[in-house]
Design an enzyme around this catalytic site. Structure first.
Site, PDB file in Angstrom:
ATOM      1  N   SER A   1      30.783 149.469  34.141  1.00 32.36           N
ATOM      2  CA  SER A   1      30.229 149.741  35.468  1.00 32.36           C
ATOM      3  C   SER A   1      31.210 150.099  36.564  1.00 32.36           C
ATOM      4  CB  SER A   1      29.424 148.543  35.941  1.00 32.36           C
ATOM      5  OG  SER A   1      28.130 148.655  35.439  1.00 32.36           O
TER       6      SER A   1
ATOM      7  N   SER B   1      26.958 150.658  36.843  1.00 36.78           N
ATOM      8  CA  SER B   1      26.156 150.177  37.933  1.00 36.78           C
ATOM      9  C   SER B   1      26.810 150.299  39.304  1.00 36.78           C
ATOM     10  CB  SER B   1      25.792 148.710  37.697  1.00 36.78           C
ATOM     11  OG  SER B   1      26.937 147.895  37.697  1.00 36.78           O
TER      12      SER B   1
ATOM     13  N   LYS C   1      30.596 146.148  46.817  1.00 37.09           N
ATOM     14  CA  LYS C   1      29.409 146.229  45.959  1.00 37.09           C
ATOM     15  C   LYS C   1      28.507 145.035  46.244  1.00 37.09           C
ATOM     16  CE  LYS C   1      28.099 146.687  41.053  1.00 37.09           C
ATOM     17  NZ  LYS C   1      28.561 146.655  39.646  1.00 37.09           N
TER      18      LYS C   1
HETATM   19  N1  GLN Z   1      25.644 150.169  31.855  1.00 37.27           N
HETATM   20  C1  GLN Z   1      25.926 148.913  31.206  1.00 37.27           C
HETATM   21  C2  GLN Z   1      24.688 148.047  31.256  1.00 37.27           C
HETATM   22  O1  GLN Z   1      23.695 148.527  31.638  1.00 37.27           O
HETATM   23  C3  GLN Z   1      27.087 148.243  31.852  1.00 37.27           C
HETATM   24  C4  GLN Z   1      26.742 147.639  33.138  1.00 37.27           C
HETATM   25  C5  GLN Z   1      27.889 146.950  33.771  1.00 37.27           C
HETATM   26  O2  GLN Z   1      29.042 147.132  33.359  1.00 37.27           O
HETATM   27  N2  GLN Z   1      27.567 146.096  34.732  1.00 37.27           N
HETATM   28  O3  GLN Z   1      24.722 146.921  30.897  1.00 37.27           O
END
Ligand code: GLN
Length: 487
Positions: A179, A155, A78
């Site tokens: 995420s 994400s 990632k």
């Molecule tokens: N979707 C969540 C956010 O927008 C979690 C993102 C994540 O875990 N990095 O913060």
């Protein structure tokens, strides 16, 4: 070629060690499938030459008998992990030309164990998002449902899509509020968020430091065990790293769950969950009961406050972490006639809308007039959520929940930020409590999209999480391959 892609990580590792295949041929097969599936947009950067030279190194070790646990396994990273001499952008315009001079601890651990890097995977900008649509270079496409453009989740959308599309044998992800687990659920693969502190955060682009945690995205539970074995470990360079030895997770795969107690929280079964997910959630409960677990209804009463608390704490920490992108220390810089104007132009042009929204919310809730009302209150709520889990873990060993309220949704159907935030309703509580969670695919919904179920364990019980997840995996027998996967 396709037989090579059919092998999961554990199988490929065995075949490599038995000299039935070479890392070079395996790596080349994956490089080819990266190009065959390039329309999905999962990769931001492909490092072909490096992959080939690492694979050749691995082949030498496989022949001379000095092979390490992940020897010759081609994986994707990632783009939140700093990789030395390889562009690391966090999917943001502000870091579009950033080439780190250092390697994150987690990725270094993987290379030390013999893994081969294929490239860097797209994600939501600075890991803020649930659909991969906030990525500066545009969204990744979910390899499921070829006739529609579905979201891979976020994400870690690039990581999940690449594993599902078989353009990486496994991938790393980061999880702040879901995420790893949510994209794994959307793409029909396994995603494990370890206990906060298990994996070093050193060299990972910071989003919300008290929540960020690295973990693997893989095809199977055993693949996740093998990856996490290498990724985790104490690191002096991260002050929140846990100084605890992780037992070899591969030893826990076949321990079963006889006599284990599984908690079913009543707060996770309210309205708004898709029918098919409810159906498979109920099936999963039955499967675990059939394998000898005791099913116990439990309550986590503060669950409804988890999302509001998260969307104060995460932006607050983000606003402070992202202050470093000022055009001086890192990344892009927009020249201007004064220092203030340079900051404004650099940050104004460099960050996307969602990141700006979080910075604004974050600075607001941290400002002196509102700190007590918002940030401090949210921290207190976080404590209550943690206590809910502590109480429940006096009675049960694991908690079973759906991973997401719905399966993947179509890309480009502009959702308002609040609807988007609801994606994380089942993953955020465990993040706030620092607990390990895993999402694994258990079936398909009516439209043919994968459904993920989440297991949450007590702190540092990754071994038990693996044993339980493995039982669920075997019972579910999910063996579908995405339509858009490389053949
Ligand atoms: N979707 C969540 C956010 O927008 C979690 C993102 C994540 O875990 N990095 O913060």
């Amino acid at each position: 070629m396709s037989e090579l892609l059919d092998l999961n990580l554990v199988e490929a590792s065995k075949a490599l060690k038995n000299k039935e295949i070479s890392s070079l041929e395996l790596t080349k097969a994956y490089l080819k499938s990266i190009s065959d599936t390039s329309s999905l947009g999962a990769y931001l950067e492909i490092v072909e030459d490096k992959a080939i030279s690492m694979a050749k190194e691995s082949d030498k070790k496989l022949i001379d008998g000095t092979a390490r646990p992940l020897e010759g396994i081609p994986i994707g990273i990632k783009d939140m992990f700093c990789t030395k001499d390889i562009k690391t952008t966090a999917s943001s315009k502000i870091l579009e030309n950033f080439i780190p001079t250092y390697e994150s601890t987690v990725t270094q651990n993987l290379w030390n164990d013999g893994a081969v890097i294929l490239g860097k995977l797209s994600c939501d900008e600075f890991a803020m998002g649930s659909s991969n649509e906030t990525a500066a270079k545009g969204n990744v496409i979910n390899p499921w449902l070829k006739n529609k453009k579905m979201s891979p989740g976020g994400s870690s959308g690039g990581s999940a899509a690449a594993v599902a599309a078989r353009s990486a044998l496994a991938a790393t992800g980061t999880d702040t509020g879901g995420s790893i687990r949510q994209p794994a659920a959307f793409c029909g693969i396994t995603g494990l968020k370890p206990t906060y502190g298990r994996c070093s955060r050193w060299g990972i682009v910071a989003f919300s430091s008290s929540l960020d945690q690295a973990g693997p995205l893989t095809r199977t539970v055993s693949d996740a065990a093998l990856m996490l074995n290498s990724m985790a470990g104490y690191d002096q360079k991260d002050s929140t790293s846990a100084n605890l030895k992780m037992p070899d997770l591969m030893d826990y795969l076949d321990k079963g769950i006889k006599g284990k107690k599984i908690g079913i929280p009543k707060e996770y079964t309210q309205d708004g969950i898709s029918e098919d997910i409810v159906k498979f959630y109920e099936k999963s409960i039955d499967w675990l009961r059939d394998e000898g677990a005791e099913i116990i209804p439990v309550s986590l009463p503060h669950t409804k406050y988890a999302l509001p608390a998260y969307y104060i704490i995460a932006p607050a920490e983000a606003s402070s972490n992202l202050a470093r992108y000022d055009g001086v220390r890192y990344g892009a810089r927009q020249e201007a006639s004064s220092l203030d104007e340079m900051y404004e132009l650099t940050r104004g042009n460099g960050f996307g809308d969602e990141v700006k929204r979080r910075i604004m919310i974050g600075t607001y809730v941290l400002s002196s007039g509102y700190y007590d009302a918002y940030y401090l209150k949210a921290q207190k709520v976080r404590r209550l959520i943690k206590e809910d889990f502590e109480n429940v873990y006096k009675k049960v060993d694991y908690i079973l929940t759906p991973s997401t309220p719905t399966t993947s949704f179509e890309l480009g159907k502009k959702q308002d930020p609040l609807t988007m935030y609801l994606n994380d309703i089942f993953t955020v509580p465990a993040s706030l409590a620092g607990l390990p969670g895993i999402s694994l695919p258990v079936g398909l919904d009516k439209s043919g999209l994968p459904i993920g179920i989440q297991l949450i364990a007590n702190s540092f019980d990754e071994p038990g999480l693996i044993s339980t997840a493995r039982v669920l995996e075997m019972s579910a027998g999910f063996n579908f391959i995405a339509d858009g996967a490389a053949k």
